[in-house]
Write a protein that holds these residues in place. Structure first.
Motif, mmCIF file in Angstrom:
data_model
loop_
_atom_site.group_PDB
_atom_site.id
_atom_site.type_symbol
_atom_site.label_atom_id
_atom_site.label_comp_id
_atom_site.label_asym_id
_atom_site.label_seq_id
_atom_site.Cartn_x
_atom_site.Cartn_y
_atom_site.Cartn_z
ATOM 1 N N ASP A 139 0.849 -1.192 0.000
ATOM 2 C CA ASP A 139 0.000 0.000 0.000
ATOM 3 C C ASP A 139 0.891 1.251 0.000
ATOM 4 O O ASP A 139 2.128 1.137 0.047
ATOM 5 C CB ASP A 139 -0.977 -0.038 1.180
ATOM 6 C CG ASP A 139 -0.291 0.089 2.540
ATOM 7 O OD1 ASP A 139 0.868 0.558 2.602
ATOM 8 O OD2 ASP A 139 -0.917 -0.272 3.548
ATOM 9 N N MET A 193 -1.846 -3.862 -9.174
ATOM 10 C CA MET A 193 -0.813 -2.867 -9.420
ATOM 11 C C MET A 193 0.107 -3.402 -10.522
ATOM 12 O O MET A 193 0.145 -4.591 -10.794
ATOM 13 C CB MET A 193 0.001 -2.592 -8.151
ATOM 14 C CG MET A 193 -0.812 -2.146 -6.948
ATOM 15 S SD MET A 193 -1.655 -0.580 -7.177
ATOM 16 C CE MET A 193 -0.264 0.545 -7.217
ATOM 17 N N TYR A 226 -3.085 3.622 -6.501
ATOM 18 C CA TYR A 226 -3.709 2.825 -5.455
ATOM 19 C C TYR A 226 -4.923 3.606 -4.962
ATOM 20 O O TYR A 226 -4.790 4.685 -4.383
ATOM 21 C CB TYR A 226 -2.719 2.591 -4.307
ATOM 22 C CG TYR A 226 -3.285 1.813 -3.145
ATOM 23 C CD1 TYR A 226 -3.113 0.433 -3.058
ATOM 24 C CD2 TYR A 226 -3.994 2.454 -2.116
ATOM 25 C CE1 TYR A 226 -3.626 -0.286 -1.993
ATOM 26 C CE2 TYR A 226 -4.510 1.737 -1.048
ATOM 27 C CZ TYR A 226 -4.327 0.371 -0.988
ATOM 28 O OH TYR A 226 -4.833 -0.344 0.070
ATOM 29 N N ASP A 286 -7.967 3.648 -2.494
ATOM 30 C CA ASP A 286 -8.399 2.997 -1.256
ATOM 31 C C ASP A 286 -9.924 2.979 -1.197
ATOM 32 O O ASP A 286 -10.546 3.752 -0.470
ATOM 33 C CB ASP A 286 -7.815 3.752 -0.055
ATOM 34 C CG ASP A 286 -8.112 3.060 1.266
ATOM 35 O OD1 ASP A 286 -8.530 1.878 1.248
ATOM 36 O OD2 ASP A 286 -7.945 3.689 2.329
ATOM 37 N N LEU A 306 -10.533 -2.738 -3.624
ATOM 38 C CA LEU A 306 -9.554 -3.446 -2.806
ATOM 39 C C LEU A 306 -9.941 -4.911 -2.683
ATOM 40 O O LEU A 306 -11.134 -5.234 -2.670
ATOM 41 C CB LEU A 306 -9.494 -2.844 -1.391
ATOM 42 C CG LEU A 306 -9.110 -1.372 -1.259
ATOM 43 C CD1 LEU A 306 -9.117 -0.981 0.214
ATOM 44 C CD2 LEU A 306 -7.769 -1.080 -1.887
ATOM 45 N N TYR A 346 -5.555 -4.991 -3.718
ATOM 46 C CA TYR A 346 -4.638 -5.040 -4.851
ATOM 47 C C TYR A 346 -3.633 -6.180 -4.682
ATOM 48 O O TYR A 346 -3.220 -6.495 -3.561
ATOM 49 C CB TYR A 346 -3.843 -3.735 -4.948
ATOM 50 C CG TYR A 346 -4.629 -2.574 -5.502
ATOM 51 C CD1 TYR A 346 -4.621 -2.284 -6.858
ATOM 52 C CD2 TYR A 346 -5.360 -1.736 -4.653
ATOM 53 C CE1 TYR A 346 -5.335 -1.202 -7.375
ATOM 54 C CE2 TYR A 346 -6.073 -0.656 -5.155
ATOM 55 C CZ TYR A 346 -6.058 -0.390 -6.517
ATOM 56 O OH TYR A 346 -6.756 0.671 -7.014
ATOM 57 N N TRP A 350 0.135 -7.522 -6.936
ATOM 58 C CA TRP A 350 1.136 -7.026 -7.877
ATOM 59 C C TRP A 350 1.190 -7.991 -9.048
ATOM 60 O O TRP A 350 1.631 -9.124 -8.914
ATOM 61 C CB TRP A 350 2.505 -6.948 -7.197
ATOM 62 C CG TRP A 350 3.600 -6.449 -8.091
ATOM 63 C CD1 TRP A 350 4.421 -7.206 -8.884
ATOM 64 C CD2 TRP A 350 4.013 -5.091 -8.297
ATOM 65 N NE1 TRP A 350 5.302 -6.405 -9.565
ATOM 66 C CE2 TRP A 350 5.078 -5.099 -9.226
ATOM 67 C CE3 TRP A 350 3.578 -3.865 -7.781
ATOM 68 C CZ2 TRP A 350 5.724 -3.945 -9.644
ATOM 69 C CZ3 TRP A 350 4.223 -2.708 -8.198
ATOM 70 C CH2 TRP A 350 5.280 -2.752 -9.114
#
Length: 357
Positions: free
Chosen positions: A114, A174, A195, A197, A264, A266, A268
């Motif tokens: 985050d 992400m 990002y 939230d 939400l 996330y 990678w």
């Protein structure tokens, strides 16, 4: 101090009620990064491709692994509904699970951070999304009103504040965005660094493009609707497996009165797939979706459709009647949808006639 409460690790949420399903063709080294979050849970690994290849799983994980030979042995002739050489095979894991909840993730997805630099426990956030209600009937401008620090805004009807059961939690990514091949080709260097939230309920009557690489759902509610279609080897289309499942499950959730959340958590996404290979898989879908989307926007379930299975069988008939005119592939897909439900009910007999809660 030895024995103090601080040294006692809390029991992971839903430890005995959730399976993690992973489709793969390679060794699962990526699990090392996820170990702090995944190790307490049971994994179902669906091996795609050559069944004679040995997939290595890091030590310490509780898992069962199924390859194509296992799928054929368990389902017999009905194994024809499970895709081969495509990540759509993951839905076999949904079928053989006996847990209430499923989290499914791709093997090129790693732990994201985050904005404060903290590692994101994606599974924990999905569970929070699933265990709190959704608000599909009226949009809340502060997004998910059940999250800490948020609430229903002025003007939100009190009669709707109880919300409805959440069936799907759709997470984001992400780094490498989930783009189609044409977008990949014109934006080869684009990366998602934003990002946001936020978690929000997708309104009733609105479709969305569901990505299967970071997805959780209430299997007890909607498991039979999470069929990822016929893709990959021997099929004229690929990379639409999760899209198809998302369109089907959304219209069924709308009919049954359940909610779908997106936002939400996330992960990678580490690796961009080849856009030229993707274009070969997608190009028919890019044309077909212009007919598929209006079909799903107009589809209506009958009053007799009181279970997910009944909804899905009705949907299969509509697919054959309406989309069969687009291409013969949809006749085959409609038949596979019926086979999927038959196979699901054989392996999950107690769910066959479970009405809406």
């Amino acid at each position: 101090m030895a024995g103090s409460p601080a040294t006692v690790k809390p029991t992971p949420i839903l430890k005995d009620e959730l399976d993690i399903v992973i489709p793969t063709i390679r060794n699962l080294d990526f699990l090392e990064m996820w170990r702090p979050f995944f190790q307490p849970y049971h994994l179902i690994i669906v091996q795609d491709g050559d069944p004679s290849k040995t997939i290595k799983v890091p030590e310490g994980f509780d898992y069962e692994l199924y390859n194509r030979n296992d799928i054929n042995r368990i389902l017999g002739p009905k194994a024809s509904c499970i895709s081969f050489k495509d990540s759509a095979c993951r839905c076999f894991g949904f079928m053989v699970s006996k847990k209430k909840y499923i989290y499914t993730i791709d093997d090129d997805c790693f732990v994201a951070k985050d904005p404060t630099g903290q590692q994101i426990n994606a599974l924990e956030q999905h569970i929070k999304n699933l265990l709190s209600p959704s608000t599909p009937h009226f949009f809340n401008t502060l997004y998910d009103p059940y999250r800490e620090g948020a609430d229903f805004v002025r003007g939100y009807p009190f009669s709707l504040r109880e919300g409805v059961s959440t069936a799907i939690s759709h997470g984001l990514w992400m780094n490498i965005p989930d783009y189609d091949a044409p977008t990949q080709l014109v934006k080869p260097l684009e990366r998602n660094t934003r990002y946001v939230d936020a978690v929000m309920t997708i309104p009733k009557g609105t479709l969305f493009p569901m990505c299967g690489m970071n997805l959780a759902f209430n299997r007890e509610l909607v498991g039979p609707a999470l069929y990822f279609g016929l893709m990959g080897d021997g099929q004229p289309i690929g990379r639409y497996d999760d899209m198809w499942a998302g369109w089907c499950v959304k219209v069924i959730c709308d009919h049954m009165g359940w909610g779908v959340k997106t936002g939400l958590p996330y992960i990678w996404h580490s690796k961009a797939s080849n856009p030229f290979v993707n274009l070969k898989k997608e190009y028919k879908g890019i044309f077909w979706q212009e007919e598929i989307i209006p079909f799903f926007q107009s589809v209506k379930m009958s009053k007799e459709a009181t279970t997910v299975q009944k909804c899905y069988i009705e949907l299969s008939k509509e697919v054959k009647e309406k989309l069969g005119k687009v291409d013969p592939y949809f006749d085959k897909l409609a038949d596979a949808m019926v086979t999927w439900i038959e196979a699901w009910d054989e392996l999950n007999p107690s769910s066959a006639e479970k009405p809406a809660k």
